[in-house]
Design a protein around this motif. Structure first.
Motif, PDB file in Angstrom:
ATOM      1  N   LYS A  34      -1.533  -6.128  -3.292  1.00 61.26           N
ATOM      2  CA  LYS A  34      -2.473  -5.056  -2.938  1.00 61.26           C
ATOM      3  C   LYS A  34      -3.884  -5.548  -2.642  1.00 61.26           C
ATOM      4  O   LYS A  34      -4.735  -4.782  -2.206  1.00 61.26           O
ATOM      5  CB  LYS A  34      -2.545  -4.032  -4.082  1.00 61.26           C
ATOM      6  CG  LYS A  34      -1.232  -3.358  -4.385  1.00 61.26           C
ATOM      7  CD  LYS A  34      -0.820  -2.502  -3.223  1.00 61.26           C
ATOM      8  CE  LYS A  34       0.491  -1.782  -3.507  1.00 61.26           C
ATOM      9  NZ  LYS A  34       1.036  -1.197  -2.295  1.00 61.26           N
ATOM     10  N   ASP A  37      -5.298  -4.938   0.996  1.00 65.75           N
ATOM     11  CA  ASP A  37      -5.051  -3.638   1.636  1.00 65.75           C
ATOM     12  C   ASP A  37      -6.287  -3.075   2.339  1.00 65.75           C
ATOM     13  O   ASP A  37      -6.197  -2.581   3.466  1.00 65.75           O
ATOM     14  CB  ASP A  37      -4.530  -2.624   0.625  1.00 65.75           C
ATOM     15  CG  ASP A  37      -3.075  -2.855   0.250  1.00 65.75           C
ATOM     16  OD1 ASP A  37      -2.424  -3.734   0.852  1.00 65.75           O
ATOM     17  OD2 ASP A  37      -2.586  -2.146  -0.655  1.00 65.75           O
ATOM     18  N   ASP A  38      -7.464  -3.115   1.677  1.00 68.76           N
ATOM     19  CA  ASP A  38      -8.674  -2.551   2.295  1.00 68.76           C
ATOM     20  C   ASP A  38      -9.037  -3.285   3.582  1.00 68.76           C
ATOM     21  O   ASP A  38      -9.354  -2.666   4.601  1.00 68.76           O
ATOM     22  CB  ASP A  38      -9.861  -2.613   1.329  1.00 68.76           C
ATOM     23  CG  ASP A  38      -9.714  -1.653   0.160  1.00 68.76           C
ATOM     24  OD1 ASP A  38      -8.898  -0.711   0.249  1.00 68.76           O
ATOM     25  OD2 ASP A  38     -10.418  -1.850  -0.844  1.00 68.76           O
ATOM     26  N   MET A  40      -7.000  -5.036   5.502  1.00 65.27           N
ATOM     27  CA  MET A  40      -5.978  -4.773   6.521  1.00 65.27           C
ATOM     28  C   MET A  40      -6.129  -3.378   7.110  1.00 65.27           C
ATOM     29  O   MET A  40      -5.906  -3.179   8.302  1.00 65.27           O
ATOM     30  CB  MET A  40      -4.564  -4.933   5.930  1.00 65.27           C
ATOM     31  CG  MET A  40      -4.173  -6.359   5.660  1.00 65.27           C
ATOM     32  SD  MET A  40      -4.182  -7.398   7.142  1.00 65.27           S
ATOM     33  CE  MET A  40      -5.772  -8.183   7.021  1.00 65.27           C
ATOM     34  N   ARG A  41      -6.539  -2.414   6.289  1.00 58.91           N
ATOM     35  CA  ARG A  41      -6.744  -1.066   6.808  1.00 58.91           C
ATOM     36  C   ARG A  41      -7.818  -1.076   7.902  1.00 58.91           C
ATOM     37  O   ARG A  41      -7.686  -0.433   8.930  1.00 58.91           O
ATOM     38  CB  ARG A  41      -7.140  -0.121   5.677  1.00 58.91           C
ATOM     39  CG  ARG A  41      -7.316   1.319   6.132  1.00 58.91           C
ATOM     40  CD  ARG A  41      -7.711   2.285   5.021  1.00 58.91           C
ATOM     41  NE  ARG A  41      -8.911   1.851   4.312  1.00 58.91           N
ATOM     42  CZ  ARG A  41      -8.934   1.419   3.051  1.00 58.91           C
ATOM     43  NH1 ARG A  41      -7.823   1.362   2.350  1.00 58.91           N
ATOM     44  NH2 ARG A  41     -10.068   1.040   2.482  1.00 58.91           N
ATOM     45  N   LYS A  44      -6.586  -4.209  10.888  1.00 54.12           N
ATOM     46  CA  LYS A  44      -5.199  -4.308  11.332  1.00 54.12           C
ATOM     47  C   LYS A  44      -5.101  -4.536  12.844  1.00 54.12           C
ATOM     48  O   LYS A  44      -4.357  -5.394  13.310  1.00 54.12           O
ATOM     49  CB  LYS A  44      -4.441  -3.039  10.949  1.00 54.12           C
ATOM     50  CG  LYS A  44      -3.001  -3.030  11.342  1.00 54.12           C
ATOM     51  CD  LYS A  44      -2.293  -1.696  11.126  1.00 54.12           C
ATOM     52  CE  LYS A  44      -2.733  -0.951   9.914  1.00 54.12           C
ATOM     53  NZ  LYS A  44      -1.926   0.241   9.634  1.00 54.12           N
ATOM     54  N   GLY A  92       2.094  -8.719   0.954  1.00 52.83           N
ATOM     55  CA  GLY A  92       1.231  -7.545   0.968  1.00 52.83           C
ATOM     56  C   GLY A  92       0.489  -7.387   2.285  1.00 52.83           C
ATOM     57  O   GLY A  92       0.358  -6.268   2.805  1.00 52.83           O
ATOM     58  N   ASN A  95       2.966  -6.116   4.792  1.00 54.22           N
ATOM     59  CA  ASN A  95       3.256  -4.693   4.556  1.00 54.22           C
ATOM     60  C   ASN A  95       2.108  -3.805   5.017  1.00 54.22           C
ATOM     61  O   ASN A  95       2.327  -2.783   5.654  1.00 54.22           O
ATOM     62  CB  ASN A  95       3.543  -4.451   3.073  1.00 54.22           C
ATOM     63  CG  ASN A  95       4.831  -5.079   2.610  1.00 54.22           C
ATOM     64  OD1 ASN A  95       5.681  -5.458   3.397  1.00 54.22           O
ATOM     65  ND2 ASN A  95       4.969  -5.214   1.297  1.00 54.22           N
ATOM     66  N   SER A  96       0.887  -4.192   4.679  1.00 53.74           N
ATOM     67  CA  SER A  96      -0.283  -3.376   5.018  1.00 53.74           C
ATOM     68  C   SER A  96      -0.570  -3.340   6.508  1.00 53.74           C
ATOM     69  O   SER A  96      -1.018  -2.322   7.036  1.00 53.74           O
ATOM     70  CB  SER A  96      -1.525  -3.902   4.298  1.00 53.74           C
ATOM     71  OG  SER A  96      -1.407  -3.749   2.924  1.00 53.74           O
ATOM     72  N   SER A  97      -0.320  -4.461   7.177  1.00 51.84           N
ATOM     73  CA  SER A  97      -0.669  -4.555   8.597  1.00 51.84           C
ATOM     74  C   SER A  97       0.458  -4.108   9.525  1.00 51.84           C
ATOM     75  O   SER A  97       0.214  -3.791  10.677  1.00 51.84           O
ATOM     76  CB  SER A  97      -1.068  -5.988   8.945  1.00 51.84           C
ATOM     77  OG  SER A  97       0.069  -6.850   8.831  1.00 51.84           O
TER      78      SER A  97
END
Length: 102
Positions: A34, A37-38, A40-41, A44, A92, A95-97
């Motif tokens: 995780k 995640d920020d 990648m958000r 991306k 991770g 998954n996030s991207s």
């Protein structure tokens, strides 16, 4: 390129300057899957562009597309051989991207 090389231009300016680069804090207290995640958000699209450029270069040298297919689909399992936490961080990020793990 849109600009010629310049000197003594700090702080940045010019016609292609898009503003300051944001700062991100990677919280190592989060689970490895995780932590990114920020970022990648927010990035991306840019990451997908970089990956596509790399694929395009690979396909220039190996036009069959087999090399990209092998990396995307057949050797992704090698990330499991990386030491913790790197293996989980890479999973991770994938998954996030939405980008294949390979």
């Amino acid at each position: 390129y849109g600009e010629e090389c310049r000197s003594k231009m700090y702080p940045p300016s010019g016609p292609t300057f898009k503003g300051n680069i944001p700062t991100y804090v990677i919280n190592l207290d989060l689970p490895p899957s995780k932590r990114w995640d920020d970022l990648m958000r927010d990035k991306k699209t840019e990451l997908k562009t970089v990956v596509q450029n790399i694929k395009d270069i690979a396909n220039t040298f190996f036009p069959s597309g087999k090399v990209v297919d092998i990396v995307d689909n057949k050797i992704a399992h090698l990330t499991a051989t990386l030491p913790y936490p790197f293996n989980e961080e890479l999973q991770g990020i994938a998954n996030s991207s939405g980008i294949p793990l390979g």
